[in-house]
Design an enzyme around this catalytic site. Structure first.
Site, PDB file in Angstrom:
ATOM      1  N   SER A 130     -10.954   9.805   0.618  1.00  0.00           N
ATOM      2  CA  SER A 130     -11.102   8.723   1.096  1.00  0.00           C
ATOM      3  C   SER A 130     -12.458   8.549   1.747  1.00  0.00           C
ATOM      4  CB  SER A 130      -9.955   8.489   2.149  1.00  0.00           C
ATOM      5  OG  SER A 130      -8.546   8.133   1.517  1.00  0.00           O
ATOM      6  N   GLU A 173     -13.708  -6.465   8.788  1.00  0.00           N
ATOM      7  CA  GLU A 173     -12.368  -6.108   9.357  1.00  0.00           C
ATOM      8  C   GLU A 173     -12.476  -4.568   9.986  1.00  0.00           C
ATOM      9  OE1 GLU A 173      -9.129  -4.969   6.523  1.00  0.00           O
ATOM     10  OE2 GLU A 173     -10.137  -6.364   5.205  1.00  0.00           O
ATOM     11  N   ASP A 187     -15.268  -2.237   7.984  1.00  0.00           N
ATOM     12  CA  ASP A 187     -15.918  -2.687   6.806  1.00  0.00           C
ATOM     13  C   ASP A 187     -17.075  -3.921   7.327  1.00  0.00           C
ATOM     14  OD1 ASP A 187     -14.419  -1.054   5.531  1.00  0.00           O
ATOM     15  OD2 ASP A 187     -12.960  -2.773   4.982  1.00  0.00           O
ATOM     16  N   SER A 218      -5.875  -3.189   2.069  1.00  0.00           N
ATOM     17  CA  SER A 218      -6.335  -2.380   0.835  1.00  0.00           C
ATOM     18  C   SER A 218      -6.845  -3.246  -0.091  1.00  0.00           C
ATOM     19  CB  SER A 218      -5.095  -1.690   0.330  1.00  0.00           C
ATOM     20  OG  SER A 218      -5.615  -0.333  -0.651  1.00  0.00           O
ATOM     21  N   GLU A 243       0.885  -1.334  -0.101  1.00  0.00           N
ATOM     22  CA  GLU A 243       0.048  -0.127  -0.059  1.00  0.00           C
ATOM     23  C   GLU A 243       0.933   1.083  -0.049  1.00  0.00           C
ATOM     24  OE1 GLU A 243      -3.871  -0.223   2.450  1.00  0.00           O
ATOM     25  OE2 GLU A 243      -2.818  -2.132   3.294  1.00  0.00           O
TER      26      GLU A 243
END
EC number: 6.3.2.4
Length: 344
Positions: free
Chosen positions: A315, A304, A291, A183, A16
């Site tokens: 974002s 997660e 999430d 990610s 990432e």
């Protein structure tokens, strides 16, 4: 009033790296130069650190990009592999714009604590636990937080029969993940045994254990949590050309992010409560983002928790903060202020 001296750490050795640089760039550009003495730090994938002993000028801040590090020269320029943190400019706090392995898993947090440098976000234990999707699921379960059924498979005793047993228990489609991936990298969804075998063999190249998870059909959402602030609205992930929220969906525009999600108030409230509970179960501090999968019947499952969610201007966390009247620049101030209050 004197300005706070802030190190903005970005990059890192993980997959990432590039996303982290975008997060760090956004943070630097949005920081108020009247409040902060800003020192960006780039960590290359090979562990080389780049920084300047001079703070950013107003022009450098307004036009900041990764090119800044490559243009450094003279006695103020520093480039060193794995430096002692005492070699960096003295700072009141480090703003962590890092993501993934090493930056989000407790490693940098432990280094900063060793050098008595305050930092943004969750502590080293919460960071390590949340980064490990297997350990975080164990903690979810122990705290009554719903999460999809799962099995762990190990490289040292992996056979085709292992996947047959897992699939008999969890069914297809079968989600297979590198537990330390980030990610949405290091994940595959298998529709049959052949696909499952190929995904597992590929992921075992970088991991000694894998998380196999029951696929929860339905929708997907993500929701941030900031301690002491009004609840943030969730974002609904509406897939366009992808089956799930993977790297391409996240960063290549193959998913429509609807913020605030067009959910019924009751469902929104339950999602907000779930992400709050997940944050505290893992020992979170300051802020995080979780999430969630949502079945057609409205059942929720925590997938997660991200302890250093993306901080690019577009974002999810900045999107959600904007919905409750917190601008991107104000969000950065809020994260710094709350992090300075945390007792490590």
């Amino acid at each position: 009033m004197s300005r706070l001296r802030v190190l903005v750490l970005m990059g890192g050795p993980s997959t990432e790296h590039d996303v982290s640089v975008v997060s760090g760039t956004g943070v630097v550009r949005a920081m108020d130069p009247e409040k902060y003495n800003i020192h960006p730090v780039l960590i290359d994938k090979d562990g080389t650190w780049h920084w300047s002993s001079r703070e950013l000028s107003p022009y450098q801040k307004a036009n900041f990009s990764e090119n800044y590090f490559h243009s450094l020269e003279g006695t103020a320029a520093n480039k060193k592999k794995s430096p002692a943190l005492s070699e960096l400019p003295s700072a009141d706090i480090a703003f962590l714009a890092l993501h993934g392995k090493w930056g989000e898993d407790g490693h940098i947090q432990a280094m900063l604590e060793n050098w008595n440098i305050p930092y943004t976000g969750c502590g080293l234990l919460a960071s390590a636990l949340a980064m490990d999707k297997i350990k975080s699921k164990e903690i979810y379960r122990a705290n009554g937080i719903p999460t999809p059924p799962y099995r762990v498979i190990w490289k040292h005793d992996f056979t085709g029969d292992t996947l047959v047993s897992v699939a008999d228990e969890l069914g297809y489609p079968l989600v297979i993940k590198d537990p330390l991936g980030g990610s949405s990298i290091g994940i595959g969804i298998a529709k049959n045994l052949d696909e499952a075998g190929k995904i597992a063999q590929d992921l075992f190249k970088d991991s000694n254990r894998l998380l196999c998870e029951k696929f929860i059909a339905g929708g997907e959402a993500s929701c941030g949590y900031i301690e002491g602030e009004k609840p943030l609205p969730p974002t609904e992930m509406r897939m366009t050309t992808r089956e799930y929220f993977d790297f391409e969906a996240k960063y290549n525009g193959e998913c429509q992010e609807v913020t605030p999600a067009e959910f019924a108030p009751e469902l929104t409230a339950r999602i907000q409560e779930l992400v709050k509970n997940a944050h505290y179960a893992l020992g979170g501090a300051g802020y995080s983002r979780t999430d969630v999968r949502i079945t057609k019947d409205g059942e929720l499952f925590a997938i997660e928790t991200n302890t250093l969610p993306g901080m690019t201007p577009t974002s999810l966390l900045p999107q959600q903060a904007a919905c409750v009247g917190i601008t991107y620049s104000q969000l950065i101030d809020l994260i710094i202020d709350k992090s300075l209050e945390i007792k490590r």
